[in-house]
Design a protein around this motif. Sequence first.
Motif, mmCIF file in Angstrom:
data_model
loop_
_atom_site.group_PDB
_atom_site.id
_atom_site.type_symbol
_atom_site.label_atom_id
_atom_site.label_comp_id
_atom_site.label_asym_id
_atom_site.label_seq_id
_atom_site.Cartn_x
_atom_site.Cartn_y
_atom_site.Cartn_z
ATOM 1 N N ILE A 171 -17.172 -5.139 3.270
ATOM 2 C CA ILE A 171 -16.570 -5.732 4.479
ATOM 3 C C ILE A 171 -17.627 -6.169 5.639
ATOM 4 C CG2 ILE A 171 -15.030 -5.200 6.372
ATOM 5 C CD1 ILE A 171 -13.231 -3.865 4.256
ATOM 6 N N SER A 172 -18.577 -5.090 5.802
ATOM 7 C CA SER A 172 -19.445 -5.227 6.887
ATOM 8 C C SER A 172 -20.525 -6.273 6.550
ATOM 9 C CB SER A 172 -20.223 -3.895 6.995
ATOM 10 O OG SER A 172 -19.481 -2.749 7.361
ATOM 11 N N ALA A 173 -20.818 -6.350 5.223
ATOM 12 C CA ALA A 173 -21.673 -7.527 4.896
ATOM 13 C C ALA A 173 -20.933 -8.927 4.989
ATOM 14 C CB ALA A 173 -21.924 -7.326 3.486
ATOM 15 N N SER A 174 -19.621 -9.123 4.809
ATOM 16 C CA SER A 174 -18.764 -10.182 5.023
ATOM 17 C C SER A 174 -18.883 -10.560 6.618
ATOM 18 C CB SER A 174 -17.319 -9.998 4.441
ATOM 19 O OG SER A 174 -17.571 -9.735 2.989
ATOM 20 N N ARG A 198 -14.146 -3.483 12.210
ATOM 21 C CA ARG A 198 -14.511 -2.129 12.331
ATOM 22 C C ARG A 198 -13.392 -1.279 12.249
ATOM 23 N NH1 ARG A 198 -19.097 -0.464 11.607
ATOM 24 N NH2 ARG A 198 -18.265 1.650 12.501
ATOM 25 N N LEU A 199 -11.896 -1.893 12.533
ATOM 26 C CA LEU A 199 -10.844 -1.277 12.294
ATOM 27 C C LEU A 199 -10.451 -1.117 10.758
ATOM 28 C CD1 LEU A 199 -8.349 -2.748 14.931
ATOM 29 C CD2 LEU A 199 -9.186 -0.503 15.049
ATOM 30 N N ILE A 200 -10.846 -2.124 9.969
ATOM 31 C CA ILE A 200 -10.458 -2.032 8.541
ATOM 32 C C ILE A 200 -11.504 -1.079 7.987
ATOM 33 C CG2 ILE A 200 -10.876 -3.493 6.459
ATOM 34 C CD1 ILE A 200 -10.034 -5.789 8.095
ATOM 35 N N ILE A 201 -12.630 -1.064 8.423
ATOM 36 C CA ILE A 201 -13.705 -0.122 7.673
ATOM 37 C C ILE A 201 -13.259 1.353 8.265
ATOM 38 C CG2 ILE A 201 -16.008 0.987 8.012
ATOM 39 C CD1 ILE A 201 -16.725 -2.062 8.539
ATOM 40 N N ALA A 202 -12.670 1.649 9.397
ATOM 41 C CA ALA A 202 -12.467 2.870 9.813
ATOM 42 C C ALA A 202 -11.178 3.371 8.846
ATOM 43 C CB ALA A 202 -11.933 2.838 11.188
ATOM 44 N N ARG A 221 -10.289 2.441 5.864
ATOM 45 C CA ARG A 221 -10.536 2.357 4.587
ATOM 46 C C ARG A 221 -11.769 3.734 4.433
ATOM 47 N NH1 ARG A 221 -7.160 0.035 0.983
ATOM 48 N NH2 ARG A 221 -6.204 -1.677 1.998
ATOM 49 N N LYS A 222 -12.349 4.136 5.167
ATOM 50 C CA LYS A 222 -13.225 5.217 5.175
ATOM 51 C C LYS A 222 -13.169 6.202 4.218
ATOM 52 C CE LYS A 222 -15.620 5.997 8.795
ATOM 53 N NZ LYS A 222 -15.983 6.773 10.186
ATOM 54 N N GLU A 223 -11.748 6.709 4.239
ATOM 55 C CA GLU A 223 -11.708 7.814 3.364
ATOM 56 C C GLU A 223 -11.506 7.410 1.771
ATOM 57 O OE1 GLU A 223 -7.919 6.361 5.025
ATOM 58 O OE2 GLU A 223 -9.730 6.703 5.642
ATOM 59 N N PHE A 224 -11.341 6.214 1.678
ATOM 60 C CA PHE A 224 -11.508 5.828 0.133
ATOM 61 C C PHE A 224 -12.749 5.246 -0.418
ATOM 62 C CE2 PHE A 224 -7.223 4.818 1.945
ATOM 63 C CZ PHE A 224 -6.489 5.763 1.152
ATOM 64 N N SER A 225 -13.729 5.133 0.335
ATOM 65 C CA SER A 225 -15.059 4.632 0.237
ATOM 66 C C SER A 225 -15.952 5.634 -0.769
ATOM 67 C CB SER A 225 -15.720 4.190 1.562
ATOM 68 O OG SER A 225 -16.144 5.365 2.167
ATOM 69 N N GLY A 226 -15.636 6.805 -0.839
ATOM 70 C CA GLY A 226 -16.491 7.738 -1.461
ATOM 71 C C GLY A 226 -17.827 8.211 -0.730
ATOM 72 N N ALA A 227 -17.853 7.636 0.338
ATOM 73 C CA ALA A 227 -19.025 8.151 1.374
ATOM 74 C C ALA A 227 -19.131 9.417 1.617
ATOM 75 C CB ALA A 227 -19.182 6.939 2.441
ATOM 76 N N ASN A 228 -17.862 9.953 1.739
ATOM 77 C CA ASN A 228 -17.668 11.493 2.129
ATOM 78 C C ASN A 228 -17.736 12.417 0.995
ATOM 79 O OD1 ASN A 228 -17.685 10.425 4.916
ATOM 80 N ND2 ASN A 228 -15.542 10.191 4.702
#
Length: 335
Positions: free
Chosen positions: A244-247, A321-325, A327-334
């Motif tokens: 999403i950020s790249a897009s 930024r709202l979309i990323i926030a 979806r953050k818990e589903f990204s696996g980054a944490n």
Amino acid sequence: MDISTTKDTPLPSTPPPPAAEEKRAARGATRPGDRIFLGLSRGSGIFLLAIMAAIAVFLSYRAVLAIGKDEGNFFTTFEWNPTGNPPVFGIAVLAFGTVVSSIIAMAIAVPVAVGIALFITHYAPRKLGGPIAYVIDLLAAVPSIVYGLWGALVLVPQLDGLYGWLNDYLGWTGIFEWQGGAPRSMLTVGILLAIMILPIITNVSREVFRQVPQMHEEAALALGATRWEVIRMAVLPFGRSGVISASMLGLGRALGETMAVAMVLSSSFEINLSLLDPGGGTFAQNIASKFSEATEMGRDALIASGLVLFVITLLVNGAARLIIARRKEFSGANA
């Protein structure tokens, strides 16, 4: 059991919350290097906000001067004549062209870029993936004017066949109806913009996919998943926020592209239902083509249209930024 010994034994202390530790670390920055770095970081953030505010104030001031003299509706008028008596101009055609061309570019570029990034990181051998990634990096460095020249001299003459095919099979929709003539339309602009933003989206997505924890992929393989199932269950969920950020980075370039669009688009202030008919325009293309010969009133009108593009860009990035926030818990980054 000795009760006295139990009473005298101190209980383990509860560790302070992370926020308290961060505040304590900030207060404890007593070393000169820490204080300098902290001051530079805060100053950089404040300076950036000040620049954004100054740009907004300048654009708003000049836009108010222009809109106050406009005899037409700034948002719905299908005409651009700020030097007339009285001046009449509006952004309806420019807003439509900017949004439509950017949507076409994103619809073409994002799936292709994600596919290329997945191929480089998970399918191609290292000896093949390396050269492909290098070529993609070189494409990102090509200037816009070069893309514009290539689009005008190579891409436009080669689109007659595509336009004819779309007219034969999809012309009944009205969106892909072609009346003939040079293919200098919104679809051509969208294709050119897709080629231009493809390297940006590909490079960022590729780096995001490379950060997927190896244990996630190995665990999926151990459970019997195929390569595509590994990508669908482990790679794509982890890299969704990065894609999403790249897009959004690619969309930012598509919204603000000037010379390449001006060289392939037969601009006019009219909105056509068909994407294959020449005509239309974008904010950046209109500013680039008319600024050099504009009067003071004309420049204020162009700045007013630039303010609208500025607001659209801020809204797009805020939505990302709202979309990323969310979806953050589903990204696996944490994980």
